[in-house]
Scaffold this motif. Sequence first.
Motif, PDB file in Angstrom:
ATOM      1  N   GLU A  65       0.838  -1.201   0.000  1.00  0.00           N
ATOM      2  CA  GLU A  65       0.000   0.000   0.000  1.00  0.00           C
ATOM      3  C   GLU A  65       0.872   1.248   0.000  1.00  0.00           C
ATOM      4  N   TYR A  66       1.963   1.213   0.770  1.00  0.00           N
ATOM      5  CA  TYR A  66       2.865   2.355   0.804  1.00  0.00           C
ATOM      6  C   TYR A  66       3.469   2.614  -0.577  1.00  0.00           C
ATOM      7  N   ALA A  67       3.975   1.544  -1.202  1.00  0.00           N
ATOM      8  CA  ALA A  67       4.585   1.686  -2.520  1.00  0.00           C
ATOM      9  C   ALA A  67       3.581   2.215  -3.536  1.00  0.00           C
ATOM     10  N   THR A  68       2.320   1.774  -3.402  1.00  0.00           N
ATOM     11  CA  THR A  68       1.279   2.234  -4.330  1.00  0.00           C
ATOM     12  C   THR A  68       1.017   3.722  -4.174  1.00  0.00           C
ATOM     13  N   LYS A  69       0.890   4.177  -2.913  1.00  0.00           N
ATOM     14  CA  LYS A  69       0.604   5.593  -2.662  1.00  0.00           C
ATOM     15  C   LYS A  69       1.790   6.464  -3.074  1.00  0.00           C
ATOM     16  N   VAL A  70       2.986   6.043  -2.708  1.00  0.00           N
ATOM     17  CA  VAL A  70       4.171   6.808  -3.100  1.00  0.00           C
ATOM     18  C   VAL A  70       4.315   6.814  -4.617  1.00  0.00           C
ATOM     19  N   GLY A  71       3.978   5.683  -5.252  1.00  0.00           N
ATOM     20  CA  GLY A  71       4.008   5.619  -6.706  1.00  0.00           C
ATOM     21  C   GLY A  71       3.100   6.654  -7.335  1.00  0.00           C
ATOM     22  N   LEU A  89       8.897  22.080  -7.795  1.00  0.00           N
ATOM     23  CA  LEU A  89       8.502  20.746  -7.345  1.00  0.00           C
ATOM     24  C   LEU A  89       9.558  20.090  -6.464  1.00  0.00           C
ATOM     25  N   ALA A  90      10.696  20.769  -6.291  1.00  0.00           N
ATOM     26  CA  ALA A  90      11.790  20.167  -5.519  1.00  0.00           C
ATOM     27  C   ALA A  90      11.399  19.849  -4.075  1.00  0.00           C
ATOM     28  N   PRO A  91      10.670  20.756  -3.364  1.00  0.00           N
ATOM     29  CA  PRO A  91      10.304  20.418  -1.977  1.00  0.00           C
ATOM     30  C   PRO A  91       9.469  19.142  -1.861  1.00  0.00           C
ATOM     31  N   LEU A  92       8.497  18.975  -2.759  1.00  0.00           N
ATOM     32  CA  LEU A  92       7.678  17.764  -2.724  1.00  0.00           C
ATOM     33  C   LEU A  92       8.529  16.537  -3.045  1.00  0.00           C
ATOM     34  N   ALA A  93       9.391  16.663  -4.051  1.00  0.00           N
ATOM     35  CA  ALA A  93      10.252  15.537  -4.420  1.00  0.00           C
ATOM     36  C   ALA A  93      11.186  15.176  -3.277  1.00  0.00           C
ATOM     37  N   ARG A  94      11.749  16.211  -2.630  1.00  0.00           N
ATOM     38  CA  ARG A  94      12.665  15.976  -1.498  1.00  0.00           C
ATOM     39  C   ARG A  94      11.914  15.291  -0.358  1.00  0.00           C
ATOM     40  N   ARG A  95      10.728  15.759  -0.060  1.00  0.00           N
ATOM     41  CA  ARG A  95       9.952  15.151   1.027  1.00  0.00           C
ATOM     42  C   ARG A  95       9.642  13.692   0.709  1.00  0.00           C
ATOM     43  N   THR A  96       9.301  13.427  -0.554  1.00  0.00           N
ATOM     44  CA  THR A  96       8.974  12.057  -0.957  1.00  0.00           C
ATOM     45  C   THR A  96      10.174  11.141  -0.779  1.00  0.00           C
ATOM     46  N   VAL A  97      11.341  11.590  -1.233  1.00  0.00           N
ATOM     47  CA  VAL A  97      12.551  10.780  -1.098  1.00  0.00           C
ATOM     48  C   VAL A  97      12.884  10.545   0.375  1.00  0.00           C
ATOM     49  N   ASP A  98      12.806  11.593   1.185  1.00  0.00           N
ATOM     50  CA  ASP A  98      13.098  11.445   2.613  1.00  0.00           C
ATOM     51  C   ASP A  98      12.138  10.464   3.276  1.00  0.00           C
ATOM     52  N   ASP A  99      10.861  10.538   2.903  1.00  0.00           N
ATOM     53  CA  ASP A  99       9.868   9.615   3.471  1.00  0.00           C
ATOM     54  C   ASP A  99      10.177   8.169   3.090  1.00  0.00           C
ATOM     55  N   ILE A 100      10.567   7.966   1.822  1.00  0.00           N
ATOM     56  CA  ILE A 100      10.873   6.593   1.374  1.00  0.00           C
ATOM     57  C   ILE A 100      12.091   6.059   2.120  1.00  0.00           C
ATOM     58  N   ILE A 101      13.104   6.895   2.291  1.00  0.00           N
ATOM     59  CA  ILE A 101      14.302   6.472   3.018  1.00  0.00           C
ATOM     60  C   ILE A 101      13.945   6.080   4.446  1.00  0.00           C
ATOM     61  N   ALA A 102      13.113   6.893   5.085  1.00  0.00           N
ATOM     62  CA  ALA A 102      12.688   6.585   6.455  1.00  0.00           C
ATOM     63  C   ALA A 102      11.901   5.285   6.502  1.00  0.00           C
ATOM     64  N   MET A 103      11.078   5.065   5.493  1.00  0.00           N
ATOM     65  CA  MET A 103      10.280   3.836   5.436  1.00  0.00           C
ATOM     66  C   MET A 103      11.183   2.619   5.304  1.00  0.00           C
ATOM     67  N   GLY A 112      11.573  -5.523  -2.818  1.00  0.00           N
ATOM     68  CA  GLY A 112      12.259  -4.444  -3.533  1.00  0.00           C
ATOM     69  C   GLY A 112      11.341  -3.374  -4.074  1.00  0.00           C
ATOM     70  N   MET A 113      10.042  -3.445  -3.759  1.00  0.00           N
ATOM     71  CA  MET A 113       9.078  -2.475  -4.299  1.00  0.00           C
ATOM     72  C   MET A 113       9.390  -1.060  -3.835  1.00  0.00           C
ATOM     73  N   VAL A 114       9.642  -0.913  -2.530  1.00  0.00           N
ATOM     74  CA  VAL A 114       9.891   0.429  -1.989  1.00  0.00           C
ATOM     75  C   VAL A 114      11.233   0.964  -2.497  1.00  0.00           C
ATOM     76  N   ALA A 115      12.243   0.095  -2.579  1.00  0.00           N
ATOM     77  CA  ALA A 115      13.556   0.515  -3.075  1.00  0.00           C
ATOM     78  C   ALA A 115      13.469   0.993  -4.525  1.00  0.00           C
ATOM     79  N   GLY A 121      12.325   8.129  -7.234  1.00  0.00           N
ATOM     80  CA  GLY A 121      12.162   9.399  -6.528  1.00  0.00           C
ATOM     81  C   GLY A 121      13.395  10.265  -6.615  1.00  0.00           C
ATOM     82  N   ILE A 122      14.580   9.660  -6.466  1.00  0.00           N
ATOM     83  CA  ILE A 122      15.831  10.423  -6.542  1.00  0.00           C
ATOM     84  C   ILE A 122      16.018  11.002  -7.943  1.00  0.00           C
ATOM     85  N   GLU A 123      15.676  10.201  -8.944  1.00  0.00           N
ATOM     86  CA  GLU A 123      15.789  10.690 -10.325  1.00  0.00           C
ATOM     87  C   GLU A 123      14.879  11.907 -10.547  1.00  0.00           C
ATOM     88  N   LEU A 124      13.654  11.847 -10.033  1.00  0.00           N
ATOM     89  CA  LEU A 124      12.717  12.963 -10.194  1.00  0.00           C
ATOM     90  C   LEU A 124      13.153  14.173  -9.357  1.00  0.00           C
TER      91      LEU A 124
END
Length: 447
Positions: A65-71, A89-103, A112-115, A121-124
């Motif tokens: 579910e997490y991977a789906t929402k982040v996707g 869009l950098a702040p949203l992208a940064r927040r998304t990457v930080d959230d994924i790392i924390a997850m 490997g779905m979240v990875a 996310g890093i590419e974006l």
Amino acid sequence: MSLTTDLRPYLRSLDRETLAELVHQQAERDPELRQALEARAMAAPGDLAEAHRLLDAAVTGGNFEYATKVGSVLDTLQRLLDAGSRADLAPLARRTVDDIIAMLEQVDDASGMVADELDRGIELYARACAAHPPNPEELADWILAVEFDGLEIDLAEFAKALGDKGIQRIKSTVDKVLAKGEEDVRYRTASRLQEELAEISGDVDALVAILSAKPPRLDISLKIVRVLRGAGRHSEAIAHAARALTHDKGPARAPVVDELAETYQEAGQTDEALTLRHTEFERKPTLESYSALKEAATESGQWPAQRKAAMALLRERADSDVAVADELVRILLSEDRPDEAWRVSTRYGGSLELRLQLAELREVDHPVEVIPVYKIHVDELIAHKDPLCYREAAKQLRKLRTLHKRADVAEEFGSYLAELVETHKRKTRLIAEVRAARIAIPKVAKG
């Protein structure tokens, strides 16, 4: 409340109207904040708001579910970036990457779905930073923190956003870590970053020096050759590749050989390229080395003579090496010479896989010749004692029945099948598969 308190939980507890009023008041006093908010408002504010809402809700679900929402959040980012949005869009992208790392630090991401979403996310985030560069030193600090925490980031993707200031900040930290000389995780990370910094700067000498200081390996040599070749320093690339090949005779040398041959060609040294390809073919005669030899010899107008010599070598070695016989068959097939390939296979033997391939090419016009090959295959399949192999054996028996009929020796198939069934009469699953293939089973004598 101390200055270091994280206000985000409190702010998230506020209702929308209160929070909007607070932000609006601050924007009236801060022109930069107002400009940033106006830029966001110009490009799909509903999409951005929904993306933040999804991030808020994502942590409550499981991995899928997490991977789906982040996707979905990343889909929104990608769509806006592709559309050339003027919003930052950098702040949203940064927040998304930080959230994924924390997850990833909290869960077991075995699938490997979240990875995978983190890589995306890093590419974006890199794209968003390139469109609206953040403070370069703050971006550099974020990259360093993530890198030294064990996650690799491609600096080249962030080079534009980092600029000279950001790159210098990273270089300063890297130099300090390397100066300590402590062989640990941080040191290895700093070494890799040092290499990437040299690549970004385009300093060929620095990069070659860094790579040359590493323990000698063919992959390192390959990179050095490519760097020198890319800089147009062909003589140096040739010398380095030649030295590397002198010390390593294993299969990993193939990419270095290719790079050296291409460098010879670029430098106009076609004879040297041909000599290299001929030497490699003699060292290990395969379809790949033969094809490379053919390309080099054709370019220099020497293929007929080279082909004659190559074929003589292949036939000579095929007498004592089944693997070479297989390569000779593959080469003849690549040249659309199936009849000659069949004769070679018949004379020298070789793998059953190749003989079956040849049999399929030959069975229409020469059914009698290929029958023995399919019989061998049936025996091999039965020997596996596996239900799926029994089913495949039954399919091959149907083919054998057809081939015997086409060759006007149908009675021979009956005798063959009777003997086969007698030999394997206790393999009930095999007999069942033969019946399922609609092949009449001869009566088995009791005994």
